[in-house]
Structure formats: structure tokens, C-alpha cells
Design an enzyme around this catalytic site. Structure first.
Site, PDB file in Angstrom:
ATOM      1  N   CYS A   2       0.031  -6.826   3.712  1.00 25.61           N
ATOM      2  CA  CYS A   2      -0.034  -8.168   4.281  1.00 25.61           C
ATOM      3  C   CYS A   2      -1.492  -8.604   4.343  1.00 25.61           C
ATOM      4  O   CYS A   2      -2.361  -7.827   4.709  1.00 25.61           O
ATOM      5  CB  CYS A   2       0.568  -8.280   5.672  1.00 25.61           C
ATOM      6  SG  CYS A   2       2.300  -7.871   5.765  1.00 25.61           S
ATOM      7  N   ARG A  27      -2.494  -7.651  -1.429  1.00 23.84           N
ATOM      8  CA  ARG A  27      -2.016  -6.904  -0.265  1.00 23.84           C
ATOM      9  C   ARG A  27      -0.514  -7.073  -0.034  1.00 23.84           C
ATOM     10  O   ARG A  27       0.082  -6.386   0.777  1.00 23.84           O
ATOM     11  CB  ARG A  27      -2.763  -7.354   0.996  1.00 23.84           C
ATOM     12  CG  ARG A  27      -4.261  -7.170   0.909  1.00 23.84           C
ATOM     13  CD  ARG A  27      -4.921  -7.688   2.161  1.00 23.84           C
ATOM     14  NE  ARG A  27      -4.587  -6.856   3.298  1.00 23.84           N
ATOM     15  CZ  ARG A  27      -5.255  -5.787   3.659  1.00 23.84           C
ATOM     16  NH1 ARG A  27      -6.314  -5.413   2.985  1.00 23.84           N
ATOM     17  NH2 ARG A  27      -4.888  -5.085   4.707  1.00 23.84           N
ATOM     18  N   TRP A  73       3.822  -8.390   2.814  1.00 19.56           N
ATOM     19  CA  TRP A  73       4.488  -7.245   2.175  1.00 19.56           C
ATOM     20  C   TRP A  73       5.528  -6.798   3.194  1.00 19.56           C
ATOM     21  O   TRP A  73       5.191  -6.307   4.265  1.00 19.56           O
ATOM     22  CB  TRP A  73       3.478  -6.133   1.885  1.00 19.56           C
ATOM     23  CG  TRP A  73       4.070  -5.022   1.078  1.00 19.56           C
ATOM     24  CD1 TRP A  73       4.143  -4.950  -0.276  1.00 19.56           C
ATOM     25  CD2 TRP A  73       4.677  -3.814   1.574  1.00 19.56           C
ATOM     26  NE1 TRP A  73       4.764  -3.781  -0.656  1.00 19.56           N
ATOM     27  CE2 TRP A  73       5.106  -3.064   0.447  1.00 19.56           C
ATOM     28  CE3 TRP A  73       4.909  -3.299   2.846  1.00 19.56           C
ATOM     29  CZ2 TRP A  73       5.735  -1.824   0.576  1.00 19.56           C
ATOM     30  CZ3 TRP A  73       5.550  -2.066   2.968  1.00 19.56           C
ATOM     31  CH2 TRP A  73       5.949  -1.352   1.832  1.00 19.56           C
ATOM     32  N   ASN A  99      -0.388  -8.319  10.625  1.00 16.64           N
ATOM     33  CA  ASN A  99      -0.420  -7.289   9.590  1.00 16.64           C
ATOM     34  C   ASN A  99      -0.284  -5.953  10.302  1.00 16.64           C
ATOM     35  O   ASN A  99      -1.117  -5.628  11.145  1.00 16.64           O
ATOM     36  CB  ASN A  99      -1.749  -7.379   8.819  1.00 16.64           C
ATOM     37  CG  ASN A  99      -1.987  -6.181   7.924  1.00 16.64           C
ATOM     38  OD1 ASN A  99      -1.044  -5.527   7.486  1.00 16.64           O
ATOM     39  ND2 ASN A  99      -3.245  -5.884   7.662  1.00 16.64           N
ATOM     40  N   GLY A 100       0.760  -5.194   9.973  1.00 15.27           N
ATOM     41  CA  GLY A 100       0.945  -3.898  10.624  1.00 15.27           C
ATOM     42  C   GLY A 100       2.400  -3.714  11.019  1.00 15.27           C
ATOM     43  O   GLY A 100       3.285  -4.431  10.528  1.00 15.27           O
ATOM     44  N   GLU A 484      -1.761  11.001 -13.155  1.00 10.68           N
ATOM     45  CA  GLU A 484      -2.278   9.647 -12.977  1.00 10.68           C
ATOM     46  C   GLU A 484      -1.757   8.717 -14.081  1.00 10.68           C
ATOM     47  O   GLU A 484      -1.387   7.572 -13.819  1.00 10.68           O
ATOM     48  CB  GLU A 484      -3.815   9.686 -12.933  1.00 10.68           C
ATOM     49  CG  GLU A 484      -4.525   8.348 -12.873  1.00 10.68           C
ATOM     50  CD  GLU A 484      -4.170   7.496 -11.666  1.00 10.68           C
ATOM     51  OE1 GLU A 484      -3.507   7.978 -10.734  1.00 10.68           O
ATOM     52  OE2 GLU A 484      -4.537   6.302 -11.682  1.00 10.68           O
ATOM     53  N   LYS A 488       0.482   5.345 -13.437  1.00 11.09           N
ATOM     54  CA  LYS A 488       0.098   4.012 -13.929  1.00 11.09           C
ATOM     55  C   LYS A 488       1.250   3.381 -14.705  1.00 11.09           C
ATOM     56  O   LYS A 488       1.534   2.198 -14.545  1.00 11.09           O
ATOM     57  CB  LYS A 488      -1.132   4.073 -14.846  1.00 11.09           C
ATOM     58  CG  LYS A 488      -2.474   4.309 -14.216  1.00 11.09           C
ATOM     59  CD  LYS A 488      -3.043   3.169 -13.397  1.00 11.09           C
ATOM     60  CE  LYS A 488      -2.613   3.305 -11.963  1.00 11.09           C
ATOM     61  NZ  LYS A 488      -3.492   4.048 -11.087  1.00 11.09           N
ATOM     62  N   GLU A 491       4.038   2.225 -12.301  1.00  9.52           N
ATOM     63  CA  GLU A 491       3.672   1.079 -11.466  1.00  9.52           C
ATOM     64  C   GLU A 491       3.699  -0.234 -12.231  1.00  9.52           C
ATOM     65  O   GLU A 491       4.121  -1.256 -11.709  1.00  9.52           O
ATOM     66  CB  GLU A 491       2.226   1.245 -10.969  1.00  9.52           C
ATOM     67  CG  GLU A 491       2.023   2.272  -9.915  1.00  9.52           C
ATOM     68  CD  GLU A 491       0.559   2.312  -9.511  1.00  9.52           C
ATOM     69  OE1 GLU A 491       0.271   1.966  -8.367  1.00  9.52           O
ATOM     70  OE2 GLU A 491      -0.292   2.686 -10.343  1.00  9.52           O
ATOM     71  N   HIS A 507       9.948  25.012 -17.500  1.00 11.96           N
ATOM     72  CA  HIS A 507      10.781  25.378 -16.353  1.00 11.96           C
ATOM     73  C   HIS A 507      11.658  24.214 -15.906  1.00 11.96           C
ATOM     74  O   HIS A 507      11.961  24.087 -14.722  1.00 11.96           O
ATOM     75  CB  HIS A 507       9.890  25.873 -15.210  1.00 11.96           C
ATOM     76  CG  HIS A 507       9.050  27.043 -15.614  1.00 11.96           C
ATOM     77  ND1 HIS A 507       9.545  28.323 -15.653  1.00 11.96           N
ATOM     78  CD2 HIS A 507       7.778  27.110 -16.066  1.00 11.96           C
ATOM     79  CE1 HIS A 507       8.593  29.137 -16.082  1.00 11.96           C
ATOM     80  NE2 HIS A 507       7.510  28.423 -16.345  1.00 11.96           N
ATOM     81  N   LYS A 606      -1.618  -3.322  -2.417  1.00 13.51           N
ATOM     82  CA  LYS A 606      -2.831  -2.563  -2.696  1.00 13.51           C
ATOM     83  C   LYS A 606      -3.236  -1.654  -1.552  1.00 13.51           C
ATOM     84  O   LYS A 606      -3.595  -0.513  -1.740  1.00 13.51           O
ATOM     85  CB  LYS A 606      -3.955  -3.555  -2.989  1.00 13.51           C
ATOM     86  CG  LYS A 606      -5.261  -2.903  -3.312  1.00 13.51           C
ATOM     87  CD  LYS A 606      -5.488  -2.891  -4.787  1.00 13.51           C
ATOM     88  CE  LYS A 606      -6.628  -2.018  -5.178  1.00 13.51           C
ATOM     89  NZ  LYS A 606      -6.263  -1.100  -6.250  1.00 13.51           N
TER      90      LYS A 606
HETATM   91  C1  F6R Z   1      -2.013   3.511  -7.514  1.00 12.86           C
HETATM   92  C2  F6R Z   1      -2.611   3.088  -6.266  1.00 12.86           C
HETATM   93  C3  F6R Z   1      -2.172   3.769  -5.021  1.00 12.86           C
HETATM   94  C4  F6R Z   1      -3.379   4.083  -4.135  1.00 12.86           C
HETATM   95  C5  F6R Z   1      -2.914   4.642  -2.782  1.00 12.86           C
HETATM   96  C6  F6R Z   1      -4.091   5.046  -1.911  1.00 12.86           C
HETATM   97  O1  F6R Z   1      -2.482   2.774  -8.600  1.00 12.86           O
HETATM   98  O2  F6R Z   1      -3.415   2.208  -6.221  1.00 12.86           O
HETATM   99  O3  F6R Z   1      -1.445   4.912  -5.300  1.00 12.86           O
HETATM  100  O4  F6R Z   1      -4.192   4.991  -4.798  1.00 12.86           O
HETATM  101  O5  F6R Z   1      -2.158   3.674  -2.127  1.00 12.86           O
HETATM  102  O6  F6R Z   1      -4.886   3.955  -1.622  1.00 12.86           O
HETATM  103  P1  F6R Z   1      -6.370   4.127  -1.099  1.00 12.86           P
HETATM  104  O7  F6R Z   1      -7.145   4.797  -2.170  1.00 12.86           O
HETATM  105  O8  F6R Z   1      -6.836   2.736  -0.837  1.00 12.86           O
HETATM  106  O9  F6R Z   1      -6.323   4.968   0.140  1.00 12.86           O
END
Ligand code: F6R
Length: 611
Positions: A2, A27, A73, A99-100, A484, A488, A491, A507, A606
Site C-alpha cells: 500500500c 507498492r 495491496w 498501510n499495514g 533467482e 523472476k 513473477e 531425486h 514491492k
Molecule cells: C522478487 C522480489 C521479492 C523481494 C522480497 C524482499 O523479485 O522483489 O522477492 O526480494 O520481497 O524484499 P526486500 O529486499 O525489500 O526486503
């Protein structure tokens, strides 16, 4: 999670708020809304992105110099117009954004329902708002007093901002656990979840602390704690340029951020790495070196992509420093009553510095006496402030929801930290140390070279865009890169993808392999090269399609794989920073080819400020 924006001053509030909300859409983008105060509260809200809100407000009365706005969000209640913020209190006088999460909202709601309150949304926010209104009406308190009383009973995390029809020259805000920045202008104030909506108006900001209430008028900012004691606002200068938060000609922030990596990594090294002198200088680490180098154990705590950076750091630190390392998901760590000894050091990795699980895990560990070292991107964020020592990653604002440049900057910083510790502990030879310094110094150029494959990868994306699953495999330092890469792809393109250590695939995951399954190998030349070649053979023998990230000139894998993604040669310890690049591009181009909004993938946000 949010985004909130609020304004009070001489400008029209609506355009300031809407522009700010667009900057904060990373956000959350389930719904957006604005409330303006001008002879009563004018409220506009709409399911969907901020653009949908703008359509709703076309031709409407948007006059007003004080207002609050929100991009959501969803947590409590589906994304819908009625669950969108701001919410109005029952008497229609107060409007609030939040927000929260209010964890004890159900209990408070029951109390209010018994008193005759009716609710128009499913949100915890509307409950808190009416709880405040109820205290105000029953006790005859001012809004500020009622807020203080209410917040003492609230369990959870919040940033809230309120406007009050009866006090048309005041905004009231409060924070616990979620971020709030106040920009100080001439006869005006700006409030936001981060500095991006503020930077074009003022560079003077105050980061509100937990358990503080802000009473804001155009010319005045008063901070108080929940005990009603005045706090001195600590005014800081923003180190952020407007250009850094705009797309700068790229189609998406994600692509811009992928292409920024040569310069973000360079910025991360600049002033720290000196290959001529053979030194690394990071004062946050240096000043705490006694504690750090004598740590009995290092615990790395993070989430998501940052957790992947932690896994690579585990390999690097154990190899170079010979200190045992454990990597923990913050969300598990915080709840499982972990054993923390006095000599333990925690490395917290976070782009945003606001991830709720990471933050609380660190608070708990700090209480138990651990030394916290933060590797954080957002300057002044909660995790940065909670850490005893730390090193910023200096990647600049990361706006694309999928993390790219923050990840490679984290790896760069963590490698430098490991090298500094190893040197102090004498666990590295001078030659190896200098070699790795040189290797780090060459990373920006090598990343630039890796980015030259963008056009080729774009074409490859068209070939693979319609697959339903993908497997990502790597060994050693490249295993977390495989994780990773898979994250990606999930997502951005909504394709199911799994990352595995290449040897582990026998396995279980190998059962998935057939002619329709692409298997992405991160197979740059390293200690495990021959072993990974065998793993590629095993996939080929079962007719799987192999896409391999390889070191330039690797003819053996080129001959075996269906497609190759060559990257410049690098020491295996540094290679993940470079081998990540083609995987970022592959996910990006597949997401774009499928027509998805790659900067705002569905259901994601984010900064995950709820647990
Ligand atoms: C993936 C991504 C998330 C963040 C995770 C941690 O692309 O962006 O998996 O890495 O939410 O966020 P931070 O690094 O802000 O604590």
C-alpha cells in the site's frame, strides 16, 4: 505494501496526490482513492490502478488544498471500490488512509458493532477509523487525544493519515512498523510511504519513527510520542534525483533497472574498492570490525530475492572467511524461537529496508544480543536504522516490482564485506584477495557486455513464451542464481518455474523432464563444470530442451544445448553477479511477449510491509 500520499499547503492537493500515487504504485495496485477536504470531505475511489481513479474523477470537483490518497495491496477484503481507501468514519467527519494490518481488528469490530456501528467495507482500516471516532465522541476528546488512546489498544502495523472536517487546516498521521516520510516545503507539507512523491517539491524530509504521531499544518510540523511528549523532528537532506524515479525512455522500469546495472554496480564499488592500493573501505563495517571478525556464527536473514543473495553470500563468506553461516527466511526465523548466542552476527539483506518479516526478525535477534549488520538499499529505511552497522547498496530507487539491480548490488556489497572480514581474519592469501579485487572491479564492464545479448534473448523469449513450466538448475555459487532465475520467470511471466541444485534433480524433478520442458542451466565455467555437463547430458537423454548460461567460448555446452546465453568469463565467486543478467532479460522479454504488465505483476507488491 500500500502506498500513501497526503498533502497540505497552498497547492491544489489532488494533482500532487495522484502524481505521488503513480510513483508508489509499485507498492500495490488493487485500488486507488483520494479524499479532499474543502467544505466537507470529497471522496473518490476505484478498483484498479491509479489511472482508473483518474478516469472516475474526470469532470468532478477536485478543489482542495488538503487531501489524502492511497494505492492498495489488498489484505482484508477483496480488491473492490468499497474496500478501497480512504475510508470515511460513521459520522462522515473523518477520512483515513492506512498501510499495514490491524491484527486485533476483529475484536474491535465486535465491540463497535455492539455499539451500533455498521461497516461498509471488509477492511481493518474502517474498524480502526471508527474506533478512533467512537473514542472521540464518547470521551469528548480531540482527534489527537482519541488517536493516542486508540493506538495504545491497537495490535499490528500501521501508517495512518487522517483528515477531519472540523479541522480543515490539519493532517494527523501516526506510524508503527510501516514507513512514513514527511517532506517539508515553504508553507506546505507532503507525506508519503517513500520519498519518490516528495522529491520534486522539496529535499528536506523527516522520517517518522515508530509510535510517533505527527500533527501537520501548512506551516508547522509537531511530532509527539504516544505519551504526548514533544519529539524533535530530525530533518534530513534527500539524496535522490527526480530522473532516478522516471523511466528515462525505457518501456518499463524493470528494463531500465536491468540496464542500469553496470552503473549501479560501479556506484556500489565507487569510493570503496581501490585496486591500486589493494583496499576495500566501508566505514560501517570497518568501525565494527572487532565484533564482526570475531563472530562465532553468521546468520543471514532475508526474504525473496534478497534471500537468494544471502545464499550466495553464505557460499562466499564460508569460503573466504571460514565462519559458519546459516541463511534464514525471515518469516520462519521470527516465529521458530531461534537460538541466538551473544557472539552471533546477523546480516540483514533488504532492498526496501521495510519488509515486515525481516524487520521483526531483526528486532527479536537484537533483543537477544545479536549484532545486526544491514545490507540495505533504501537510505533511512527501518532496517537501516535498526542495524548496528551496515553498508548501503547504492542501487538507487528500484521501482519495477521484480528485483534486479538491487540483487546484483547486494551481491557486490556482500562480496566486499566478505573480503574485508577475510583479510582481517587472515583466511585469504594476498594473491587471492588482490585477484578478487580485480575481478570485482571488472564486473561493471562484464555486466555491460552481458547486456549486449538483449536482442538475442528477446528472440529466444518468443520461442519459449508459451511453455507452461520450466526448471532452473545450477551448482555451487550458481545454484542460488538458478533459484533467482526461476523466481523472476514466475513473477513476470506467470510460468511455473522451479530452481534446484543440479545434482538434486535426480531425486525427483527429473520425472518432469520430457520434450516440452525447458531446463535452464546456469553453467558458467567453474569447479563443477564437468559435473554440470553430465547433468545436461542427463536432461538431453530424456529429450528435455536445454537453455544454458555459459562462459563465452564454451564449445562443449554450445554443442549440447538447444540455446546458449554466453556471458564473459569471471572467477566463480563473482560469476553470479554476471550470470544473473541473461536470466533477468529472459524473464522480462517473456513477460512482455505474453503481454503482461511486467512492472506491476499481478498479486505482488514491492515492499512487503505486512507479514
Ligand atoms: C522478487 C522480489 C521479492 C523481494 C522480497 C524482499 O523479485 O522483489 O522477492 O526480494 O520481497 O524484499 P526486500 O529486499 O525489500 O526486503
Amino acid at each position: 505494501m500500500c502506498g500513501i500520499v497526503a498533502y497540505i499547503g497552498h497547492r491544489q492537493a489532488y494533482p500532487v496526490i495522484v502524481k505521488g500515487l503513480k510513483r508508489l504504485e509499485y507498492r500495490g495496485y488493487d485500488s486507488a482513492g483520494v479524499a479532499l477536504l474543502n467544505h466537507g470531505v470529497k471522496l473518490y475511489k476505484k478498483k484498479g490502478k491509479v489511472a482508473a481513479l483518474e478516469e472516475t474523477t474526470l469532470g468532478k470537483d477536485l478543489d482542495g488544498h488538503i487531501g489524502i490518497g492511497h494505492t492498495r495491496w489488498a489484505t482484508h477484503g477483496e480488491p473492490s471500490d468499497r474496500n478501497a481507501h480512504p475510508h470515511l468514519s460513521a459520522n462522515g467527519k473523518l477520512a483515513m488512509i492506512h498501510n499495514g494490518i490491524i491484527e486485533n481488528y476483529a475484536l474491535l469490530k465486535q465491540e463497535l458493532i455492539k455499539k451500533g456501528y455498521r461497516f461498509h467495507s471488509d477492511t481493518d482500516t474502517e474498524v480502526l477509523l471508527n474506533f478512533i471516532e467512537d473514542i472521540q465522541e464518547n470521551n469528548g476528546s480531540t482527534l489527537e487525544e482519541a488517536l493516542r488512546i486508540a493506538l495504545k489498544r491497537v495490535v499490528g502495523a500501521y501508517v495512518i493519515v487522517l483528515i477531519d472536517k472540523d479541522n480543515p487546516d490539519t493532517l494527523i498521521a501516526a506510524r508503527k512498523g510501516s514507513p512514513l516520510v514527511i517532506g517539508i516545503g515553504k508553507g506546505e507539507h507532503f507525506l508519503a510511504s517513500d520519498a519518490s512523491p516528495i522529491v520534486e517539491y522539496t529535499k528536506e524530509v523527516v522520517y517518522v519513527n515508530d509510535y510517533e504521531i505527527a500533527i501537520i499544518k501548512p506551516d508547522e510540523l509537531i511530532l509527539k510520542n504516544l505519551g504526548n511528549e514533544r519529539q524533535t523532528p530530525f530533518i534530513q537532506k534527500l539524496d535522490l534525483e527526480l530522473a532516478a524515479i522516471e523511466k528515462g525512455g525505457y518501456d518499463h522500469f524493470m528494463l531500465k533497472e536491468i540496464f542500469e546495472q553496470p552503473s549501479t554496480i560501479y556506484d556500489c564499488l565507487r569510493g570503496r574498492l581501490d585496486v591500486i592500493q589493494g583496499t576495500i573501505t566501508m566505514s560501517g563495517i570497518r568501525n565494527n570490525m572487532d565484533k564482526i571478525k570475531n563472530a562465532n556464527r553468521i546468520l543471514i536473514v532475508a526474504c525473496g530475492t534478497s534471500w537468494h543473495a544471502g545464499l550466495i553470500a553464505e557460499y562466499v563468506i564460508e569460503e573466504l572467511c571460514r565462519i559458519p553461516v546459516e541463511v534464514e527466511y525471515a518469516s520462519e526465523f521470527r516465529y521458530r524461537n531461534p537460538i541466538i548466542h551473544k557472539g552471533d552476527m546477523i546480516i540483514a539483506i533488504s532492498q526496501s529496508g521495510e519488509t515486515a518479516d525481516t524487520l521483526v526478525a531483526l528486532e527479536n535477534a537484537k533483543e537477544q544480543g545479536a549484532v545486526i549488520l544491514g545490507v540495505v538499499n533504501v537510505v533511512g529505511s527501518s532496517i537501516a536504522r535498526l542495524s548496528h552497522a551496515g553498508a548501503y547498496t547504492h542501487a538507487g530507487p528500484e521501482i519495477g516490482v521484480a528485483s534486479t539491480k538491487a540483487f546484483t548490488a547486494q551481491l557486490t556489497v556482500l562480496t566486499m564485506v566478505a573480503l574485508m572480514i577475510a583479510k582481517e581474519r587472515n583466511t585469504i592469501t594476498r594473491d587471492r584477495y588482490l585477484h578478487l579485487l580485480n575481478e570485482l572491479n571488472e564486473v561493471p564492464e562484464k555486466v555491460k557486455k552481458a547486456l549486449e545479448a538483449a536482442e538475442h534473448i528477446q528472440k529466444l523469449a518468443l520461442k519459449y513464451k508459451d511453455v507452461s513450466d520450466a526448471l532452473y538448475l545450477g551448482r555451487g555459487y550458481n545454484f542460488p542464481v538458478a533459484l533467482e532465475g526461476a523466481l523472476k520467470l514466475k513473477e513476470i511471466s506467470y510460468i511455473h518455474a522451479e530452481g534446484y541444485p543440479a545434482a538434486e534433480m535426480k531425486h525427483g524433478p527429473i520425472a518432469l523432464v520430457d520434450e516440452s520442458l525447458p531446463v535452464v542451466f546456469v553453467a558458467t565455467r567453474d569447479t563443477y563444470h564437468e559435473k554440470i555437463i553430465s547433468n545436461i547430458q542427463e536432461i538431453k537423454a530424456r529429450k528435455g530442451k536445454v537453455i544454458a548460461v555459459i562462459t563465452e567460448g564454451d564449445e562443449i555446452i554450445t554443442a549440447m544445448a538447444d540455446d546458449v546465453l554466453p556471458v564473459p568469463e569471471a572467477d566463480e565467486l563473482i560469476a553470479p553477479i554476471i550470470s544473473t543478467i541473461p536470466l533477468q532479460l529472459l524473464s522480462y522479454y517473456i513477460g512482455v511477449a505474453k503481454g503482461y504488465d511486467v512492472d506491476k505483476p499481478r498479486n505482488l507488491a514491492k515492499s512487503v510491509t505486512v507479514e
